[in-house]
Motif scaffolding. Structure first.
Motif, PDB file in Angstrom:
ATOM      1  N   UNK A 258      45.554  49.672  39.549  1.00 60.03           N
ATOM      2  CA  UNK A 258      44.404  49.864  40.347  1.00 60.03           C
ATOM      3  C   UNK A 258      44.310  49.262  41.455  1.00 60.03           C
ATOM      4  N   UNK A 259      45.273  48.650  42.187  1.00 60.40           N
ATOM      5  CA  UNK A 259      45.442  47.760  43.286  1.00 60.40           C
ATOM      6  C   UNK A 259      46.903  47.867  43.822  1.00 60.40           C
ATOM      7  N   UNK A 260      47.694  49.111  43.964  1.00 54.82           N
ATOM      8  CA  UNK A 260      48.786  49.108  44.287  1.00 54.82           C
ATOM      9  C   UNK A 260      49.013  48.927  46.076  1.00 54.82           C
ATOM     10  N   UNK A 261      48.270  49.810  46.658  1.00 55.15           N
ATOM     11  CA  UNK A 261      48.307  49.617  48.198  1.00 55.15           C
ATOM     12  C   UNK A 261      46.955  49.626  48.596  1.00 55.15           C
ATOM     13  N   UNK A 262      46.596  49.260  49.787  1.00 52.39           N
ATOM     14  CA  UNK A 262      45.116  49.378  50.172  1.00 52.39           C
ATOM     15  C   UNK A 262      44.450  50.764  50.100  1.00 52.39           C
ATOM     16  N   UNK A 263      45.524  51.738  50.582  1.00 51.30           N
ATOM     17  CA  UNK A 263      44.968  53.058  50.739  1.00 51.30           C
ATOM     18  C   UNK A 263      44.698  53.994  49.247  1.00 51.30           C
ATOM     19  N   UNK A 264      45.228  53.317  48.360  1.00 52.17           N
ATOM     20  CA  UNK A 264      44.892  53.761  47.288  1.00 52.17           C
ATOM     21  C   UNK A 264      44.363  52.708  46.121  1.00 52.17           C
ATOM     22  N   UNK A 265      44.099  51.769  46.653  1.00 52.02           N
ATOM     23  CA  UNK A 265      43.344  50.764  45.730  1.00 52.02           C
ATOM     24  C   UNK A 265      41.884  50.820  45.039  1.00 52.02           C
ATOM     25  N   UNK A 266      41.904  51.112  43.906  1.00 49.71           N
ATOM     26  CA  UNK A 266      40.430  51.421  43.511  1.00 49.71           C
ATOM     27  C   UNK A 266      39.618  50.242  43.544  1.00 49.71           C
ATOM     28  N   UNK A 267      40.319  49.034  43.379  1.00 49.18           N
ATOM     29  CA  UNK A 267      39.545  47.705  43.591  1.00 49.18           C
ATOM     30  C   UNK A 267      39.187  47.687  44.906  1.00 49.18           C
ATOM     31  N   UNK A 268      39.884  47.956  45.995  1.00 51.77           N
ATOM     32  CA  UNK A 268      39.275  47.692  47.309  1.00 51.77           C
ATOM     33  C   UNK A 268      38.292  48.634  47.663  1.00 51.77           C
ATOM     34  N   UNK A 269      38.487  49.749  47.180  1.00 49.85           N
ATOM     35  CA  UNK A 269      37.549  50.846  47.239  1.00 49.85           C
ATOM     36  C   UNK A 269      36.216  50.633  46.649  1.00 49.85           C
ATOM     37  N   UNK A 270      35.951  49.897  45.513  1.00 48.03           N
ATOM     38  CA  UNK A 270      34.758  49.493  44.900  1.00 48.03           C
ATOM     39  C   UNK A 270      34.268  48.382  45.539  1.00 48.03           C
ATOM     40  N   UNK A 271      35.026  47.245  46.227  1.00 45.42           N
ATOM     41  CA  UNK A 271      34.339  46.324  47.071  1.00 45.42           C
ATOM     42  C   UNK A 271      33.680  46.667  48.240  1.00 45.42           C
ATOM     43  N   UNK A 272      34.304  47.765  48.965  1.00 44.37           N
ATOM     44  CA  UNK A 272      33.791  48.480  49.916  1.00 44.37           C
ATOM     45  C   UNK A 272      32.546  49.116  49.669  1.00 44.37           C
ATOM     46  N   UNK A 273      32.145  49.436  48.546  1.00 41.76           N
ATOM     47  CA  UNK A 273      30.946  50.037  48.115  1.00 41.76           C
ATOM     48  C   UNK A 273      29.779  49.024  47.558  1.00 41.76           C
ATOM     49  N   UNK A 274      30.231  47.807  47.857  1.00 39.64           N
ATOM     50  CA  UNK A 274      29.175  46.691  47.383  1.00 39.64           C
ATOM     51  C   UNK A 274      29.289  46.154  45.986  1.00 39.64           C
ATOM     52  N   UNK A 275      30.418  46.327  45.238  1.00 37.57           N
ATOM     53  CA  UNK A 275      30.416  45.823  43.964  1.00 37.57           C
ATOM     54  C   UNK A 275      30.918  44.411  43.931  1.00 37.57           C
ATOM     55  N   UNK A 276      30.524  43.580  43.103  1.00 34.54           N
ATOM     56  CA  UNK A 276      31.266  42.085  42.669  1.00 34.54           C
ATOM     57  C   UNK A 276      32.219  42.390  41.814  1.00 34.54           C
ATOM     58  N   UNK A 277      33.557  42.625  42.106  1.00 35.91           N
ATOM     59  CA  UNK A 277      34.472  43.017  40.914  1.00 35.91           C
ATOM     60  C   UNK A 277      35.413  41.829  40.541  1.00 35.91           C
ATOM     61  N   UNK A 278      35.148  41.922  39.032  1.00 37.51           N
ATOM     62  CA  UNK A 278      35.981  40.935  38.124  1.00 37.51           C
ATOM     63  C   UNK A 278      37.064  41.730  37.491  1.00 37.51           C
ATOM     64  N   UNK A 279      38.263  41.476  37.283  1.00 35.56           N
ATOM     65  CA  UNK A 279      39.323  42.202  36.756  1.00 35.56           C
ATOM     66  C   UNK A 279      40.187  41.295  35.631  1.00 35.56           C
ATOM     67  N   UNK A 280      40.034  41.688  34.266  1.00 38.33           N
ATOM     68  CA  UNK A 280      41.146  40.674  33.452  1.00 38.33           C
ATOM     69  C   UNK A 280      42.584  41.198  33.911  1.00 38.33           C
ATOM     70  N   UNK A 281      43.419  39.948  34.110  1.00 40.75           N
ATOM     71  CA  UNK A 281      44.910  40.269  34.256  1.00 40.75           C
ATOM     72  C   UNK A 281      45.691  39.593  32.816  1.00 40.75           C
ATOM     73  N   UNK A 282      45.902  40.690  31.766  1.00 39.78           N
ATOM     74  CA  UNK A 282      46.470  40.129  30.666  1.00 39.78           C
ATOM     75  C   UNK A 282      47.788  39.216  30.799  1.00 39.78           C
TER      76      UNK A 282
END
Length: 611
Positions: A258-282
């Motif tokens: 979900x965070x390979x590169x800025x142009x296809x990062x789902x995480x970055x896209x969510x941040x730009x839409x105003x979400x506070x994002x937490x992700x589990x890294x197993x």
């Protein structure tokens, strides 16, 4: 085709012979050291013995099938004779759309290679049709026979051999056999000296580094335990939605898909839409985590994570995402919370996540007692299942794209694997703790207990998915062979709350990680008040839209995320910063291969050929 230089060609063939001897010697030595295990751990022989028994009971069908094959070849010979005489003759059989094995022009232009191609396709399809037509097999055995018949015909494709692949033959003559020398060098590099296994490289593993050119979205690790690190990402907007977004990815592979590169990062896209994002890294398990159970993943992954989000932000109410097996775990968590009367999760999104495994697709081929006992025996030896052993299973689902295309590219053409971030992630393997993995395979895939109210008992309560009433966004992908959309859809009939089902184009990875800016694929939505019983009925009501489904999901999630508040910075709450994202857990290396829907992206970029 050009004629090779005799002296150079002979010298190279001598190198090939020497390298081949070294390769075989090392393989046999490793097998002697390791010892010979079960001759048939997957119980393939038993399935085909049952097939042959059923076939022999109806000899008339065998004769009919043989006559059918003979007629097909007579038609092919007639067609080829007409072409040889200069007449127009349409091919009797064509490769399926997307089959890249026969894309070299010589497969169509050269009559010899055209005949080789057509005779292979004719025989392969006849063989698969014949085994499917055998009556009296139980469903599980029939699926296994069909699956391994396909493995055989894929392995025997003329594109996999030097003398019957025009591209390889041309490269051999043009380079005086240098391609075969380089190919054997590549094979020697890929041969595991300890296990004797061949780990085929899909990409240049030195071209990427986690935290430097993949997984680079700024953030911090603000909590960790034995099983996971919790990442909080740095906001990119001055205001954010009040309810944080807590994401649980699968632990079969690493979160940074979900965070390979800025142009296809789902995480970055969510941040730009105003979400506070937490992700589990197993954490990548080793022998120290062998006792970890499925319930431990539930407690330490989700419930500890939810508590940490509350401490970090002061907000108890959250929205969540569960991806693949992370979604299965999230469904268990929702059932536990429902039984406890805990309503802190206000909305949940599922990406390609199954909870009803009655139609789990081709993976069900591997879930019978004999194979599960073999897996459990392997895990018992060291306490976990190595990531490369998972890889074999998943890569076999698409053998032409995830096995044989790289055999041709790396070993026959002698090319180096193409640098590709998704394939790097695909090869960044993770292991499975023995107790957890056995529980998951036995209770979910084999027995399908999660959909049976009260059949599973976790965290002190009996699970009942019908008690889940939170709003659900249920995403699936039309070409997903890991979590088929027909299987994912079944969850829409289980939950008691509102369920918005959305179907994406493509498969398990590209169907999910598809930013709107890419303008690729399509998605289907339906605004009917109640989801019908079957996915086919739902699809009949759905509207197709071009491009990504992300904006539809954002419109849905924003209505469940509360008002806007000032942006939160990692470390400002009760939990202090441990280290920078992506953290240390994700950098732990396991085995050498993993699984994904990687062939979709390979097919689009021809990465496996370097073009």
């Amino acid at each position: 085709m050009p004629l090779p230089d005799p002296a150079t060609f002979s010298a190279n063939m001598m190198k090939v012979a020497t390298q081949s001897q070294t390769l075989v010697s090392e393989f046999l030595a490793s097998q002697r050291e390791k010892g010979v295990g079960s001759a048939d751990p997957l119980n393939i022989g038993g399935a085909f013995m049952e097939l042959f028994t059923k076939m022999m009971s109806e000899p008339s069908k065998i004769v009919e099938a043989q006559l059918d094959l003979w007629q097909r070849y007579m038609d092919l010979w007639t067609s080829q004779a007409q072409r040889f005489l200069g007449q127009e003759s349409d091919p009797l059989v064509q490769p399926e759309r997307g089959d890249r094995r026969f894309r070299d022009p010589q497969w169509d232009e050269n009559q010899v290679f055209d005949y080789i191609k057509q005779s292979y396709l004719l025989t392969a399809r006849w063989m698969q049709d014949t085994v499917k037509d055998v009556d009296g097999l139980d469903d599980r055995t029939a699926k296994k026979v069909d699956f391994y018949t396909r493995q055989f015909v894929d392995a025997m494709a003329p594109s996999n051999f030097l003398m019957t692949n025009p591209q390889v033959l041309r490269a051999t003559l043009e380079s005086n056999g240098e391609n075969l020398v380089r190919g054997l060098d590549n094979m020697l590099k890929d041969l595991d000296r300890n296990s004797g296994r061949l780990h085929i490289r899909m990409t240049d593993m030195d071209a990427f580094k986690v935290g430097e050119n993949v997984a680079v979205t700024p953030g911090k690790v603000i909590y960790q335990n034995d099983l996971m690190q919790l990442l909080q990402y740095t906001p990119t907007t001055q205001e954010v939605y009040k309810r944080p977004l807590f994401i649980v990815p699968p632990w079969i592979n690493k979160f940074y898909i979900m965070d390979l590169r800025p142009e296809n990062s789902f995480i970055s896209w969510m941040l730009d839409r105003g979400y506070t994002v937490f992700v589990v890294s197993w954490r990548n398990p080793d022998e120290t985590l062998t006792e970890k159970t499925f319930e431990d993943y539930l407690k330490e992954g989700i419930f500890d994570g939810l508590d940490a989000v509350e401490k970090a932000t002061g907000e108890r109410e959250v929205t969540t995402i569960g991806y693949c097996i992370g979604g299965t775990l999230m469904a268990c968590a929702l059932a536990v919370l429902a039984a406890r009367g805990d309503d802190r999760i206000k909305a949940t999104t599922f990406f390609a996540a199954q909870v009803d495994f009655s139609e789990a697709g081709e993976l069900s081929v591997f879930i019978d007692d004999e194979q599960l006992e073999h897996i459990e025996q392997v895990m018992a030896e060291r306490g976990y299942l190595a990531g490369n052993e998972m890889a074999t299973t998943f890569n076999m689902l698409r053998a032409n794209d995830l096995i044989w295309s790289f055999v041709v590219n790396n070993y026959l053409l002698g090319k180096d694997p193409f640098p590709f971030d998704l394939l790097y992630w695909n090869a960044d393997a993770t292991n499975m703790p023995a107790k957890m993995h056995s529980y998951y395979l036995r209770n979910m895939y084999q027995k399908n207990l999660l959909v049976q109210p009260g059949a599973l008992h976790l965290c002190g309560v009996d699970l009942d998915l019908r008690k889940i009433k939170v709003p659900i966004y249920l995403q699936s992908s039309k070409e997903d062979h890991i979590a088929p959309f027909t299987s994912v859809y079944k969850a829409s009939q289980l939950y008691s709350g509102p369920v918005r089902f959305v179907l994406a184009g493509s498969g398990h990875i590209a169907g999910v990680i598809n930013p709107p800016s890419a303008r690729k694929y399509q998605h289907w939505t339906s605004d009917i008040a109640k989801n019908p019983p079957t996915p086919e009925e739902w699809l009949a009501t759905a509207t197709e839209h071009p491009g990504s489904w992300w904006e539809d999901w954002d419109a849905w999630l924003s209505t469940h995320s509360g008002p806007k508040v000032p942006a939160r910075v990692p470390g400002d709450g009760k939990l202090k910063v441990i280290e920078d994202a992506p953290g240390s857990y994700v950098k732990s290396k396991g085995a050498t291969a993993n699984w994904t829907e990687a062939e979709e992206v390979v097919s689009e970029t021809d990465a496996n050929s370097g073009d």
